[in-house]
Design a protein around this motif. Structure first.
Motif, PDB file in Angstrom:
ATOM      1  N   MET A  56       0.867  -1.186   0.000  1.00 26.77           N
ATOM      2  CA  MET A  56       0.000   0.000   0.000  1.00 26.77           C
ATOM      3  C   MET A  56       0.899   1.230   0.000  1.00 26.77           C
ATOM      4  N   LYS A  57       0.785   2.058  -1.043  1.00 25.27           N
ATOM      5  CA  LYS A  57       1.651   3.243  -1.140  1.00 25.27           C
ATOM      6  C   LYS A  57       0.947   4.459  -0.539  1.00 25.27           C
ATOM      7  N   GLY A  58       1.672   5.148   0.327  1.00 23.42           N
ATOM      8  CA  GLY A  58       1.055   6.288   1.011  1.00 23.42           C
ATOM      9  C   GLY A  58       1.456   7.642   0.466  1.00 23.42           C
ATOM     10  N   GLY A  59       2.005   7.670  -0.726  1.00 29.13           N
ATOM     11  CA  GLY A  59       2.486   8.929  -1.306  1.00 29.13           C
ATOM     12  C   GLY A  59       1.432  10.021  -1.396  1.00 29.13           C
ATOM     13  N   HIS A  60       0.163   9.622  -1.512  1.00 28.00           N
ATOM     14  CA  HIS A  60      -0.898  10.625  -1.676  1.00 28.00           C
ATOM     15  C   HIS A  60      -1.413  11.186  -0.360  1.00 28.00           C
ATOM     16  N   LEU A  61      -0.986  10.611   0.774  1.00 28.87           N
ATOM     17  CA  LEU A  61      -1.408  11.145   2.079  1.00 28.87           C
ATOM     18  C   LEU A  61      -0.443  12.243   2.517  1.00 28.87           C
ATOM     19  N   ASP A  62      -0.782  12.938   3.592  1.00 28.47           N
ATOM     20  CA  ASP A  62       0.108  13.997   4.099  1.00 28.47           C
ATOM     21  C   ASP A  62       1.171  13.386   5.010  1.00 28.47           C
ATOM     22  N   GLY A  63       2.191  14.157   5.311  1.00 30.76           N
ATOM     23  CA  GLY A  63       3.230  13.708   6.258  1.00 30.76           C
ATOM     24  C   GLY A  63       4.237  12.798   5.599  1.00 30.76           C
ATOM     25  N   ASP A  64       4.973  12.022   6.432  1.00 29.58           N
ATOM     26  CA  ASP A  64       5.987  11.106   5.883  1.00 29.58           C
ATOM     27  C   ASP A  64       5.381  10.223   4.792  1.00 29.58           C
ATOM     28  N   ALA A  65       6.231   9.786   3.851  1.00 33.93           N
ATOM     29  CA  ALA A  65       5.756   8.880   2.792  1.00 33.93           C
ATOM     30  C   ALA A  65       5.849   7.454   3.327  1.00 33.93           C
ATOM     31  N   VAL A  66       4.708   6.933   3.763  1.00 34.63           N
ATOM     32  CA  VAL A  66       4.672   5.629   4.426  1.00 34.63           C
ATOM     33  C   VAL A  66       4.054   4.593   3.493  1.00 34.63           C
ATOM     34  N   ASP A  67       4.781   3.529   3.224  1.00 34.25           N
ATOM     35  CA  ASP A  67       4.244   2.409   2.446  1.00 34.25           C
ATOM     36  C   ASP A  67       4.144   1.203   3.380  1.00 34.25           C
ATOM     37  N   ILE A  68       3.135   0.367   3.171  1.00 35.02           N
ATOM     38  CA  ILE A  68       2.945  -0.791   4.054  1.00 35.02           C
ATOM     39  C   ILE A  68       2.901  -2.066   3.230  1.00 35.02           C
ATOM     40  N   LEU A  69       3.746  -3.019   3.610  1.00 33.43           N
ATOM     41  CA  LEU A  69       3.757  -4.325   2.935  1.00 33.43           C
ATOM     42  C   LEU A  69       2.948  -5.308   3.782  1.00 33.43           C
ATOM     43  N   ILE A  70       1.965  -5.929   3.143  1.00 34.19           N
ATOM     44  CA  ILE A  70       1.102  -6.861   3.868  1.00 34.19           C
ATOM     45  C   ILE A  70       1.107  -8.206   3.143  1.00 34.19           C
TER      46      ILE A  70
END
Ligand SMILES: Nc1ncnc2c1ncn2[C@@H]1O[C@H](COP(=O)(O)OP(=O)(O)OP(=O)(O)O)[C@@H](O)[C@H]1O
Ligand SMILES: Cc1ncc(CO)c(N)n1
Length: 268
Positions: free
Chosen positions: A176-190
């Protein structure tokens, strides 16, 4: 370690301006250090200011490209990017099913950064039904994950929830790529037994054309080189972060990330 003799394949659309699509994928394969091959699904007339026209290739030529590549140079990994119609999605799924490819990375491309629809809305269901279950890893951004799951994503908790739901569709892993959210660029591998967070600082850069294409092809290249999934994602996240860090102005709109930042910054 780089190995330019290890074949990797992209099945994606062409971006005439070279920052996204097949062109970004081939640059990434080369930068990570594999042998890049391409099956083109569509031609986009695109530059840093937007997408101006799209023409799909016929399902026959897409099928044939896949067959002749696999029959001659079986890729160690492959990624799928832009596949715009139900007809093309079904043809690719049917053709790949014959070859049972390992390390299939799916970037479920839907809308370009400039807002142009690259997946016909009615084709979304066939992507969910035919392609996503074949994936070793799928890499949705938050708007794509919302489209796939119907879950509204505003924060990391929502990302986890949507990621779990996508995992139930059949891929082995979801990033899950978090580039579109605010703050740190957080990606989650599940995965079934894996939950890992990859965080980088947010870089305030104008030139982010092709970030998603670049990340997914970097993962494919690292898998082809023999890294496991966690190490492949870790190295690819470092690569995209630096590629964004060194992105540059070319054209008058949203310019590309720097695929070859490593070579340019190396003292010779
Ligand atoms: N401003 C930023 N700073 C640092 N990392 C970023 C930034 N924007 C995106 N990323 C990272 O870049 C990668 C690609 O994410 P992004 O959400 O941009 O993909 P995408 O929307 O699919 O890209 P595209 O618009 O090319 O399709 C992810 O690892 C994400 O965390
Ligand atoms: C051909 C192509 N594929 C993917 C993207 C990503 O948005 C793009 N802009 N163009």
């Amino acid at each position: 370690m780089k190995n330019y003799k290890i074949p990797t394949l992209t099945i994606a659309g062409s971006d005439s301006s070279g920052g996204a699509g097949v062109q970004a994928d081939l640059k990434t394969f080369s930068a990570i250090g594999t042998y890049g091959m391409s099956v083109i699904t569509a031609i986009t007339a695109q530059n840093t200011k937007g997408v101006f026209m799209v023409e799909d290739l016929s399902k026959e030529i897409i099928k044939k490209q896949i067959e002749v590549v696999f029959d001659d140079i079986r890729p160690k990994s492959l990624k799928i990017g832009m596949v715009s119609s139900e007809e093309i999605i079904k043809e690719i799924a049917k053709t790949l099913d014959k070859y049972k490819p390992e390390n299939l990375v799916i970037d479920p491309v839907m809308i370009s950064k400039s807002g142009y629809s690259l997946l016909k809305p009615e084709a979304k269901q066939s992507m969910i039904e035919y392609l996503i279950p074949m994936a070793y890893i799928i890499t949705p951004n938050t708007p794509e994950a919302e489209e796939i799951t119907g879950i509204k994503i505003d924060n990391v908790e929502d990302m986890k929830l949507a990621g779990q739901k996508i995992l139930e569709l059949g891929p082995k892993f979801v990033l899950m790529k978090g580039g579109h959210l605010d703050g740190d660029a957080v990606d989650i591998l599940i995965g079934k037994d894996i939950f890992k967070v990859y965080k980088s600082e947010r870089l305030y850069r104008k030139n982010t054309h092709g970030t998603g294409c670049t990340l997914s092809s970097a993962i494919a290249a690292h898998l082809a080189l023999g890294y496991d999934i966690c190490e492949s994602v870790k190295r690819s996240k470092e690569y995209i972060t630096n590629a964004i860090r060194y992105s540059f102005d070319i054209g008058s709109g949203v310019g590309p990330v720097h695929h070859f930042y490593e070579i340019e910054n190396k003292k010779i």
